[in-house]
Design a protein around this motif. Structure first.
Motif, short mmCIF file in Angstrom:
data_model
loop_
_atom_site.label_atom_id
_atom_site.label_comp_id
_atom_site.label_asym_id
_atom_site.label_seq_id
_atom_site.Cartn_x
_atom_site.Cartn_y
_atom_site.Cartn_z
N ALA A 1 0.83 -1.21 0.00
CA ALA A 1 0.00 0.00 0.00
C ALA A 1 0.86 1.25 0.00
O ALA A 1 0.46 2.28 -0.55
CB ALA A 1 -0.93 0.02 1.21
N ARG A 2 2.03 1.18 0.65
CA ARG A 2 2.92 2.33 0.66
C ARG A 2 3.35 2.69 -0.75
O ARG A 2 3.41 3.87 -1.13
CB ARG A 2 4.13 2.04 1.55
N ALA A 3 3.67 1.69 -1.55
CA ALA A 3 4.06 1.93 -2.94
C ALA A 3 2.89 2.48 -3.75
O ALA A 3 3.05 3.42 -4.53
CB ALA A 3 4.59 0.64 -3.56
N MET A 4 1.71 1.89 -3.55
CA MET A 4 0.54 2.36 -4.30
C MET A 4 0.21 3.80 -3.95
O MET A 4 -0.09 4.62 -4.82
CB MET A 4 -0.66 1.45 -4.01
N GLN A 5 0.29 4.11 -2.68
CA GLN A 5 -0.12 5.43 -2.21
C GLN A 5 0.67 6.56 -2.84
O GLN A 5 0.14 7.64 -3.11
CB GLN A 5 0.01 5.52 -0.69
N ILE A 6 1.96 6.35 -3.11
CA ILE A 6 2.80 7.43 -3.62
C ILE A 6 3.19 7.24 -5.08
O ILE A 6 4.14 7.84 -5.57
CB ILE A 6 4.07 7.58 -2.75
N THR A 7 2.44 6.42 -5.81
CA THR A 7 2.67 6.24 -7.25
C THR A 7 1.91 7.30 -8.03
O THR A 7 0.79 7.67 -7.67
CB THR A 7 2.23 4.83 -7.68
N ARG A 8 2.52 7.77 -9.11
CA ARG A 8 1.95 8.84 -9.94
C ARG A 8 1.58 10.02 -9.05
O ARG A 8 2.37 10.47 -8.24
CB ARG A 8 0.77 8.32 -10.75
N GLU A 9 0.33 10.49 -9.19
CA GLU A 9 -0.09 11.63 -8.35
C GLU A 9 -0.67 11.19 -7.02
O GLU A 9 -1.18 12.01 -6.25
CB GLU A 9 -1.11 12.50 -9.10
N GLY A 10 -0.58 9.89 -6.73
CA GLY A 10 -1.10 9.35 -5.48
C GLY A 10 -2.35 8.54 -5.70
O GLY A 10 -3.25 8.94 -6.45
N ILE A 11 -2.40 7.37 -5.06
CA ILE A 11 -3.55 6.47 -5.20
C ILE A 11 -4.15 6.25 -3.81
O ILE A 11 -3.45 5.79 -2.90
CB ILE A 11 -3.11 5.11 -5.81
N PRO A 12 -5.42 6.58 -3.61
CA PRO A 12 -6.07 6.32 -2.32
C PRO A 12 -5.98 4.83 -1.97
O PRO A 12 -6.38 3.99 -2.78
CB PRO A 12 -7.51 6.76 -2.55
N SER A 13 -5.48 4.54 -0.79
CA SER A 13 -5.11 3.16 -0.48
C SER A 13 -5.66 2.68 0.86
O SER A 13 -5.90 3.46 1.78
CB SER A 13 -3.58 3.01 -0.46
N LEU A 14 -5.82 1.36 0.93
CA LEU A 14 -6.24 0.65 2.13
C LEU A 14 -5.30 -0.52 2.38
O LEU A 14 -4.65 -1.01 1.45
CB LEU A 14 -7.66 0.11 1.99
N VAL A 15 -5.26 -0.97 3.63
CA VAL A 15 -4.53 -2.20 3.97
C VAL A 15 -5.47 -3.12 4.74
O VAL A 15 -6.13 -2.69 5.70
CB VAL A 15 -3.29 -1.92 4.83
N ILE A 16 -5.54 -4.37 4.31
CA ILE A 16 -6.25 -5.41 5.04
C ILE A 16 -5.23 -6.46 5.45
O ILE A 16 -4.48 -6.97 4.62
CB ILE A 16 -7.36 -6.04 4.17
N SER A 17 -5.20 -6.77 6.74
CA SER A 17 -4.17 -7.66 7.29
C SER A 17 -4.76 -8.96 7.80
O SER A 17 -5.67 -8.96 8.63
CB SER A 17 -3.43 -6.97 8.44
N ILE A 18 -4.21 -10.07 7.30
CA ILE A 18 -4.60 -11.38 7.79
C ILE A 18 -3.77 -11.68 9.04
O ILE A 18 -2.54 -11.61 9.00
CB ILE A 18 -4.33 -12.45 6.71
N PRO A 19 -4.41 -12.00 10.18
CA PRO A 19 -3.63 -12.28 11.39
C PRO A 19 -2.67 -13.45 11.19
O PRO A 19 -3.04 -14.50 10.65
CB PRO A 19 -4.71 -12.63 12.43
N LEU A 20 -1.43 -13.25 11.64
CA LEU A 20 -0.39 -14.26 11.44
C LEU A 20 0.57 -14.23 12.63
O LEU A 20 1.06 -13.18 13.03
CB LEU A 20 0.38 -13.99 10.14
#
Length: 351
Positions: free
Chosen positions: A292-311
């Motif tokens: 998500a960090r990479a997606m968020q700051i790509t181009r002019e910015g991409i609105p992003s979410l993170v979903i985490s599977i417990p591990l």
């Protein structure tokens, strides 16, 4: 393919960051049934497209889960045939001493990781934490025979098969983040039953553990309206408290934090509540350390979410997940995607 079988195939295969090729056919074979198009880009990312109901101008949603795993690499072959090695990705040296490994050269060779016996260490050595530099890999060959099969730069993985535990739990290596790959397949299966409006890009990314290169390049190519990283979160164990961990068996963690788009996050929680999909909240105030960090700051910015599977026991060879959490993560993704349309997209992306 059934989720457990798919997860087993993925985790029992080897794909250290930058060397994920062994996973390509397994993922493509499972994704292609539910995708209208699938490709492998120049960096090795697998990008599947499931088209939306409309012919054009559909919202674009990118789902990313990384297929690479942490591992080791040969850095020297000593005269006595022992291998010196270094790490690829974040490895705690305490977790690898005494492990069985596979060295992936011209021919796969089994080996073991050893070090100086504690009986022969002096007091100062016993008081120090052991490092990778203190360890060697023994495959049983002298140098002249070993060099026929092994070269400096060959990758090494822990020799571990996925293990079924009780109560829908599974343990093994590389569940970070091949559990996420399985959740993408579960999402595709759910979407196959619906007429969703968005075009959905499911991306098995490469090299997340060494800098998220795959997410940067695939995000730039796709340029989605919404990006969602599906990764793993720290599963609760006795030494952790609820403020920095999420419980196995209680659903995916929905991340809250400065890098997470607030309106999209509120929508995701609303969907989970509306459809009674088990979920938890995960607090990450800074950079998420996920695709998500990479997606968020790509181009002019991409609105992003993170979903985490417990591990549990992250970045070891005995990571533990709950298969029900993986399935519920896929379901949550699919229901969220079905709630996105051209009509509401602009409002959701506003702050």
């Amino acid at each position: 393919m059934e989720s457990k079988k798919f997860l087993e195939l993925l985790c029992n295969s080897n794909g250290v960051s930058g060397y994920e090729d062994n996973l390509k056919n397994i993922i493509i074979d499972n994704f292609k049934t539910y995708c209208d198009d699938i490709e492998v880009d120049k960096l090795g990312n697998i990008i599947g497209l499931k088209k939306g109901a409309s012919a054009e101008n559909n919202p674009k949603i990118m789902l990313a889960a990384h297929m690479d795993e942490i591992g080791l690499m040969v850095k020297d072959i000593e005269e006595n045939g022992f291998l010196r090695f270094t790490n690829i990705g974040g490895i705690d040296p305490r977790t690898i001493l005494g492990q069985e490994v596979i060295v992936h050269g011209k021919k796969d060779l089994f080996g073991v990781i050893g070090s100086k016996p504690p009986h022969l260490q002096d007091e100062e050595e016993r008081d120090k934490a052991i490092t990778i530099e203190d360890m060697i890999i023994d495959v049983g060959f002298p140098k002249d025979k070993l060099e026929k099969f092994i070269s400096v730069g060959d990758t090494i993985t822990i020799n571990r098969r996925l293990l079924n535990l009780k109560n829908d739990r599974m343990a093994g290596k590389a569940l970070d983040d091949r559990a996420g790959i399985v959740s993408l397949l579960e999402c595709l299966k759910e979407l196959h039953k619906t007429n969703h409006e968005p075009d959905v890009y499911v991306v098995a990314t490469v090299q997340e553990e060494v800098g998220m290169a795959g997410a940067f390049t695939s995000s730039y190519k796709i340029n989605p309206d919404i990006g969602i990283a599906v990764d793993v979160g720290f599963g609760t164990t006795p030494e952790l408290n609820n403020s920095n961990s999420i419980e196995l068996g209680k659903g995916a963690g929905i991340t809250l934090g400065g890098n997470i788009h607030p309106t999209l996050r509120e929508k995701l929680i609303c969907i989970a509540n509306e459809y009674n999909i088990s979920h938890q909240l995960e607090i990450t105030p800074g950079a998420t350390g996920t695709d998500a960090r990479a997606m968020q700051i790509t181009r002019e910015g991409i609105p992003s979410l993170v979903i985490s599977i417990p591990l549990r026991y992250m970045h070891t060879s005995v990571e533990v997940v709950d298969i029900v959490d993986i399935k519920n993560t896929g379901k949550l993704l699919a229901f969220f995607i079905n709630a996105i349309s051209n009509e509401n997209l602009e409002g959701l992306l506003c702050y």
